[in-house]
Design a protein around this motif. Structure first.
Motif, PDB file in Angstrom:
ATOM      1  N   GLU A 102       0.834  -1.194   0.000  1.00  0.00           N
ATOM      2  CA  GLU A 102       0.000   0.000   0.000  1.00  0.00           C
ATOM      3  C   GLU A 102       0.873   1.251   0.000  1.00  0.00           C
ATOM      4  OE1 GLU A 102      -4.185   0.359   1.938  1.00  0.00           O
ATOM      5  OE2 GLU A 102      -2.688   0.794   3.494  1.00  0.00           O
ATOM      6  N   TYR A 103       0.361   2.283  -0.661  1.00  0.00           N
ATOM      7  CA  TYR A 103       1.062   3.558  -0.715  1.00  0.00           C
ATOM      8  C   TYR A 103       0.069   4.691  -0.514  1.00  0.00           C
ATOM      9  CZ  TYR A 103      -0.902   3.564  -5.424  1.00  0.00           C
ATOM     10  OH  TYR A 103      -1.770   3.510  -6.489  1.00  0.00           O
ATOM     11  N   ILE A 104       0.616   5.850  -0.239  1.00  0.00           N
ATOM     12  CA  ILE A 104      -0.175   7.068  -0.219  1.00  0.00           C
ATOM     13  C   ILE A 104       0.422   7.982  -1.287  1.00  0.00           C
ATOM     14  CG2 ILE A 104       1.187   8.107   1.633  1.00  0.00           C
ATOM     15  CD1 ILE A 104      -1.431   9.441   2.614  1.00  0.00           C
ATOM     16  N   ARG A 105      -0.450   8.536  -2.103  1.00  0.00           N
ATOM     17  CA  ARG A 105      -0.039   9.503  -3.117  1.00  0.00           C
ATOM     18  C   ARG A 105      -0.877  10.745  -2.887  1.00  0.00           C
ATOM     19  NH1 ARG A 105      -4.002  10.086  -6.748  1.00  0.00           N
ATOM     20  NH2 ARG A 105      -2.833  10.985  -8.444  1.00  0.00           N
ATOM     21  N   ALA A 106      -0.346  11.873  -3.310  1.00  0.00           N
ATOM     22  CA  ALA A 106      -1.098  13.106  -3.081  1.00  0.00           C
ATOM     23  C   ALA A 106      -0.811  14.113  -4.179  1.00  0.00           C
ATOM     24  CB  ALA A 106      -0.745  13.690  -1.721  1.00  0.00           C
ATOM     25  N   GLU A 107      -1.884  14.662  -4.707  1.00  0.00           N
ATOM     26  CA  GLU A 107      -1.783  15.770  -5.650  1.00  0.00           C
ATOM     27  C   GLU A 107      -1.821  17.065  -4.857  1.00  0.00           C
ATOM     28  OE1 GLU A 107      -4.947  15.677  -8.463  1.00  0.00           O
ATOM     29  OE2 GLU A 107      -4.332  13.744  -9.300  1.00  0.00           O
ATOM     30  N   HIS A 108      -1.029  18.023  -5.314  1.00  0.00           N
ATOM     31  CA  HIS A 108      -1.096  19.339  -4.689  1.00  0.00           C
ATOM     32  C   HIS A 108      -2.271  20.073  -5.300  1.00  0.00           C
ATOM     33  CE1 HIS A 108       0.120  23.297  -3.232  1.00  0.00           C
ATOM     34  NE2 HIS A 108       0.658  22.592  -2.254  1.00  0.00           N
ATOM     35  N   ASP A 109      -3.136  20.608  -4.478  1.00  0.00           N
ATOM     36  CA  ASP A 109      -4.382  21.224  -4.939  1.00  0.00           C
ATOM     37  C   ASP A 109      -4.155  22.410  -5.874  1.00  0.00           C
ATOM     38  OD1 ASP A 109      -5.743  19.339  -3.462  1.00  0.00           O
ATOM     39  OD2 ASP A 109      -6.080  20.667  -1.759  1.00  0.00           O
ATOM     40  N   ASP A 110      -3.021  23.092  -5.755  1.00  0.00           N
ATOM     41  CA  ASP A 110      -2.768  24.262  -6.594  1.00  0.00           C
ATOM     42  C   ASP A 110      -2.525  23.915  -8.059  1.00  0.00           C
ATOM     43  OD1 ASP A 110      -3.094  25.992  -4.500  1.00  0.00           O
ATOM     44  OD2 ASP A 110      -0.946  26.236  -4.120  1.00  0.00           O
ATOM     45  N   ASN A 111      -1.956  22.720  -8.318  1.00  0.00           N
ATOM     46  CA  ASN A 111      -1.592  22.416  -9.704  1.00  0.00           C
ATOM     47  C   ASN A 111      -1.932  20.993 -10.143  1.00  0.00           C
ATOM     48  OD1 ASN A 111       0.363  20.874  -8.473  1.00  0.00           O
ATOM     49  ND2 ASN A 111       1.986  22.348  -8.800  1.00  0.00           N
ATOM     50  N   SER A 112      -2.555  20.214  -9.302  1.00  0.00           N
ATOM     51  CA  SER A 112      -2.967  18.840  -9.604  1.00  0.00           C
ATOM     52  C   SER A 112      -1.810  17.930  -9.995  1.00  0.00           C
ATOM     53  CB  SER A 112      -4.039  18.820 -10.712  1.00  0.00           C
ATOM     54  OG  SER A 112      -5.190  19.493 -10.272  1.00  0.00           O
ATOM     55  N   ARG A 113      -0.605  18.302  -9.624  1.00  0.00           N
ATOM     56  CA  ARG A 113       0.544  17.406  -9.863  1.00  0.00           C
ATOM     57  C   ARG A 113       0.686  16.463  -8.677  1.00  0.00           C
ATOM     58  NH1 ARG A 113       6.063  19.528 -10.403  1.00  0.00           N
ATOM     59  NH2 ARG A 113       5.494  20.309  -8.380  1.00  0.00           N
TER      60      ARG A 113
END
Length: 109
Positions: free
Chosen positions: A63-74
């Motif tokens: 299992e992993y956690i990934r996250a997009e930054h809300d400002d640029n969806s990267r």
């Protein structure tokens, strides 16, 4: 997808197996320590302006956690949770150090 705790246990295998009959270690999905660490990561990532998601359960790497930054969806944060050394590292950080590590390692200054 909204992440809420406590999570319901799934039937996916554990990446590293279990140390006993039930998950207890910080790198064993659904152990109390693992779930608390995951919840802390989700909370800190949200505070820093990310939209975290969890995936990879049952895969070879776990299992992993990934996250997009809300400002640029990267996607700028990606971390394996079932890797024992990685789990121990995150656990060694208090909340301030965790924030500092995420900013320094994943966002940049």
């Amino acid at each position: 997808m909204e992440i809420s705790f406590p999570r319901k246990r799934d039937n996916e295998p554990f990446a590293w197996g279990l140390s006993g009959p039930e998950p207890v270690e910080i790198w064993e999905r659904f152990s109390p320590a693992y779930e608390a660490q995951l919840e802390r990561l989700v909370s800190v990532l949200r505070e820093l302006g990310f939209s975290p998601a969890i995936g990879g359960a049952g895969s070879e790497d776990g299992e992993y956690i990934r996250a997009e930054h809300d400002d640029n969806s990267r996607v700028v944060f990606f971390y394996h949770l079932e890797e024992p050394a990685d789990a121990k590292f995150v656990d060694s950080l208090d909340d301030d150090a965790l924030r500092e590590w995420i900013v320094a390692s994943w966002i940049g200054t």
